[in-house]
Enzyme design. Sequence first.
Site, short mmCIF file in Angstrom:
data_model
loop_
_atom_site.label_atom_id
_atom_site.label_comp_id
_atom_site.label_asym_id
_atom_site.label_seq_id
_atom_site.Cartn_x
_atom_site.Cartn_y
_atom_site.Cartn_z
N HIS A 396 1.15 11.07 -9.33
CA HIS A 396 0.20 9.96 -9.37
C HIS A 396 -0.72 10.01 -10.58
O HIS A 396 -1.44 9.05 -10.87
CB HIS A 396 -0.64 9.96 -8.09
CG HIS A 396 -0.95 8.58 -7.57
ND1 HIS A 396 -1.24 7.52 -8.39
CD2 HIS A 396 -1.00 8.07 -6.32
CE1 HIS A 396 -1.47 6.44 -7.68
NE2 HIS A 396 -1.33 6.74 -6.41
N ASP A 400 1.46 4.93 -10.93
CA ASP A 400 0.76 4.36 -9.80
C ASP A 400 1.75 3.94 -8.71
O ASP A 400 2.95 3.82 -8.94
CB ASP A 400 -0.07 3.15 -10.24
CG ASP A 400 -1.24 3.54 -11.13
OD1 ASP A 400 -1.73 4.69 -10.98
OD2 ASP A 400 -1.64 2.73 -11.98
#
Length: 424
Positions: A396, A400
Amino acid sequence: MASTVVMPQQGNSVETCIIYRWRKNIGEPVAKGEILLDIETDKAVLEIESSAAGILLETYYQAGDEVPVKTPIAVIGQAGEHPAAPPIPAADTLAASPRARKRAAQNGVDLSTRIGSGAQGRIIERDVLAATLPRLTPAARALIESGMPIPPNGTGLGGRITSEDVLAASAGETIAPPPAVEPETQALTPLLTTTDHATVIPLRGVRKVTAERMLASLQTTAQLTLTASADARALQAYRARLKASAGSLELSDIGLNDLILFAVARTLRTFPDLNATLSEDAITQSANVNLGFAVDSPRGLLVPVIHGADRLSLHALARESKRLIESAGKLTSNDLNGGTFTVTNLGSFGIETFTPILNPPQVAILGVGKIDLKPMQMDAEVQFIPYLHLSLTIDHRAVDGAPAARFLQALSRNFAQFDLLLAF
């Protein structure tokens, strides 16, 4: 005339290798092409052949030492010859990165005593750290660089500090070092039975590297897993056509996993943010899809890489996949390095969904599960449709959730219309 043996370059991203064991002792004859030593990279244990014939006159490093690539490690010559000391670059010809020079100035390291492991022998920060820090495993180095304390000693091979040592030091504990064992004896003793009910297997080689990399992956990345399922009817139908095709076409042995790898490679063309690697200060999106895939080999988990997978036909990709699987015991450094995305398939074991662990510096890995029947509303009736389980883990820090979800969506669509994907 004596010949110098250097630590070979094992891919562009590998800066150091660990000497796992020497196959020859000083004073023993060695033939050109004969296995001289085994080395350990962050992916596998590799056999290194001798580049010359003669007598092994000198070795500059021992089992367990981490050595920069292109560094002299041994000398082979004739009986009676006296090998010279390994060459050290002159101070006025040194090439060093700014970070290496800054680190050297901070720690009082003489750059003229270091051998560069960067491009064209350039000294990089890692080379300076090697002079100031104890010998570290890759996982231990990642933990220390994240701010954890340096243990006073290590319990790994050759006294190297492991991630377990770092975690113990962080908790204020100390792990007692193992009893001294001669490196050659240690390397040649794969199993040690301690009782009638238990067998102790030393953690080394590919298994040890895998353990360290998996632990470091979870501790140094921000992992998030998304799950989805894809209509598998087109995949199954096309696989059936291949299996029934004429033998002269050489298509019948193309398996379901080959179809999956093909679809993943083609889908990644339009998702460069997932076909990428992450360093300390940059995300590198690759122009090519270098597709790694997990292989359960007798040596343990290996991840060979199909380079340029997005440019290969299905037939060519399947042949390369088969070659890599059949060569699992003798894969080259190029076969194991340079991956930009990884696929791990546990569907044949009946696994539905799972959480695949990232293979750093890659930012994404796809887990493939079994095909299950799923009830779906089709017009006025409910039909049971075969669906393929998918699990996508992303870092992450670099990717995204939305683009990751879009990738899964596009991949599922390409599975469902696989025949159209073949046109591109």
